[in-house]
Design an enzyme around this catalytic site. Structure first.
Site, PDB file in Angstrom:
ATOM      1  N   THR A   1      56.631 113.954 -14.352  1.00  0.00           N
ATOM      2  CA  THR A   1      55.573 113.638 -14.972  1.00  0.00           C
ATOM      3  C   THR A   1      54.478 114.506 -14.606  1.00  0.00           C
ATOM      4  O   THR A   1      53.391 114.366 -14.985  1.00  0.00           O
ATOM      5  CB  THR A   1      55.343 112.124 -14.619  1.00  0.00           C
ATOM      6  OG1 THR A   1      55.099 112.038 -13.326  1.00  0.00           O
ATOM      7  CG2 THR A   1      56.239 111.197 -14.970  1.00  0.00           C
TER       8      THR A   1
ATOM      9  N   GLY B   1      51.608 116.650 -15.353  1.00  0.00           N
ATOM     10  CA  GLY B   1      50.802 117.169 -16.495  1.00  0.00           C
ATOM     11  C   GLY B   1      50.610 116.105 -17.638  1.00  0.00           C
ATOM     12  O   GLY B   1      50.166 116.342 -18.563  1.00  0.00           O
ATOM     13  N   THR B   2      51.142 114.532 -17.090  1.00  0.00           N
ATOM     14  CA  THR B   2      50.996 113.607 -18.306  1.00  0.00           C
ATOM     15  C   THR B   2      49.631 113.598 -18.754  1.00  0.00           C
ATOM     16  O   THR B   2      49.632 113.169 -20.099  1.00  0.00           O
ATOM     17  CB  THR B   2      51.512 112.239 -17.733  1.00  0.00           C
ATOM     18  OG1 THR B   2      52.803 112.742 -17.204  1.00  0.00           O
ATOM     19  CG2 THR B   2      51.674 111.248 -18.678  1.00  0.00           C
ATOM     20  N   GLY B   3      48.632 113.462 -17.910  1.00  0.00           N
ATOM     21  CA  GLY B   3      47.086 113.177 -18.345  1.00  0.00           C
ATOM     22  C   GLY B   3      46.721 114.112 -19.004  1.00  0.00           C
ATOM     23  O   GLY B   3      45.903 113.771 -20.311  1.00  0.00           O
ATOM     24  N   CYS B   4      46.893 115.464 -18.686  1.00  0.00           N
ATOM     25  CA  CYS B   4      46.538 116.568 -19.492  1.00  0.00           C
ATOM     26  C   CYS B   4      47.290 116.551 -20.805  1.00  0.00           C
ATOM     27  O   CYS B   4      46.411 116.766 -22.067  1.00  0.00           O
ATOM     28  CB  CYS B   4      46.842 117.769 -18.909  1.00  0.00           C
ATOM     29  SG  CYS B   4      46.314 117.851 -17.146  1.00  0.00           S
TER      30      CYS B   4
ATOM     31  N   LYS C   1      44.249 104.234 -18.602  1.00  0.00           N
ATOM     32  CA  LYS C   1      45.762 104.336 -18.716  1.00  0.00           C
ATOM     33  C   LYS C   1      46.163 103.284 -17.525  1.00  0.00           C
ATOM     34  O   LYS C   1      45.730 103.397 -16.405  1.00  0.00           O
ATOM     35  CB  LYS C   1      46.257 105.456 -18.447  1.00  0.00           C
ATOM     36  CG  LYS C   1      45.662 106.406 -19.706  1.00  0.00           C
ATOM     37  CD  LYS C   1      46.030 108.102 -19.314  1.00  0.00           C
ATOM     38  CE  LYS C   1      45.105 108.632 -18.386  1.00  0.00           C
ATOM     39  NZ  LYS C   1      45.229 110.128 -18.214  1.00  0.00           N
TER      40      LYS C   1
END
Length: 261
Positions: free
Chosen positions: A204, A206-209, A173
């Site tokens: 933003t 928790g974006t990766g989760c 990412k």
């Protein structure tokens, strides 16, 4: 109904971890289950503390899920310490789940380390090697690959290096770069580029989760990796664009943008 399992830490504020994953599964009309690895006291401002679930507790959660409702896909998030990693590795080796998506949650949004610095070799050997797709951000990819990443070419080199560790595919990412973000997917044979637009919001958390659990949900629904990533990117863009201005720090995403937007 298709099913998905999240193996991750719990975020009491609801923006990341188990809570974000289950919301994402529900938004995709996939039945969600969970194995909690750690109880994290955190909110939109930062992490206060974390307490790992015992290895016995983790192993019993594996048994409860896999011997009753075998999941169509699995998302793995935060594994903070050696005993937690070993317990999860044992469960993965025993039950051999399909469609494994791993988000290497090495740091919190406030840069708090969430994984023991000395566990990287164990993680790669016994957990990451089971991934159908690994979804690191740039700092995580640098730590896993040992390479510095300053350009898209560097991202491609790091993705190839990480795949060389026994991982089938890598979505690296690019959100940490300035300008419009570009994610690079290497599926073991070819590169796929996913260009996005930077959304002007601080919310933003928790974006990766959320992205990794959206990929897992789409894999559970039967889509291939490239399509699953594409659909997950579309979903995460909507979740960020309609994010929720809650809390005193980086607020959470809107996991139901069609309903709450």
């Amino acid at each position: 109904m298709k099913t998905a399992l999240t193996i991750a830490g719990s975020d009491c504020s609801g923006g990341s971890g188990i809570q974000a994953d289950l919301k994402t599964f529900a938004a995709h009309r996939v039945y969600g289950m969970s194995i909690i690895t750690s109880v994290v006291a955190e909110n939109t401002v930062g992490v206060i503390s974390l307490e790992d679930v015992s290895p016995k507790g983790i192993k019993n959660q594996f048994k409860a899920v896999f011997e009753d409702i075998f999941p169509d896909s699995v998302k793995i998030g935060m594994l903070s310490g050696r005993e937690t990693i070993k317990a999860c590795a044992e469960g993965l080796a025993l039950y051999k789940p399909l469609n494994v998506v791993i988000d290497p949650v090495l740091y919190a949004k406030d840069k708090t380390p969430l994984t023991d610095e000395g566990c990287m070799e164990l993680l790669i050997k016994d957990v990451y090697s089971k991934a159908d797709i690994l979804t690191p951000n740039i700092p995580e990819a640098e730590r896993i690959s040992g390479l510095k990443i300053n350009s898209l070419k560097d991202m491609e080199a790091a993705a190839e290096t990480i795949c060389g560790l026994g991982i089938k595919a890598v979505l690296l990412k690019g959100g940490h770069f300035q300008g419009e973000p570009t994610d690079i997917l290497f599926d073991g044979k070819a590169f796929h580029s996913f260009k996005g637009k930077r959304i002007n919001t601080k919310n933003t958390h928790g974006t990766g989760c959320t992205l990794s659990s959206a990929i897992a949900a789409n894999l559970a629904l039967g889509f291939d990796i490239v399509t699953s990533v594409s659909k997950a990117k579309e979903y995460i863009n909507g979740a960020i664009a309609n994010s929720l201005n809650l809390g005193n720090g980086c607020g959470p995403l809107n996991h139901n943008p069609d309903t709450w937007g």
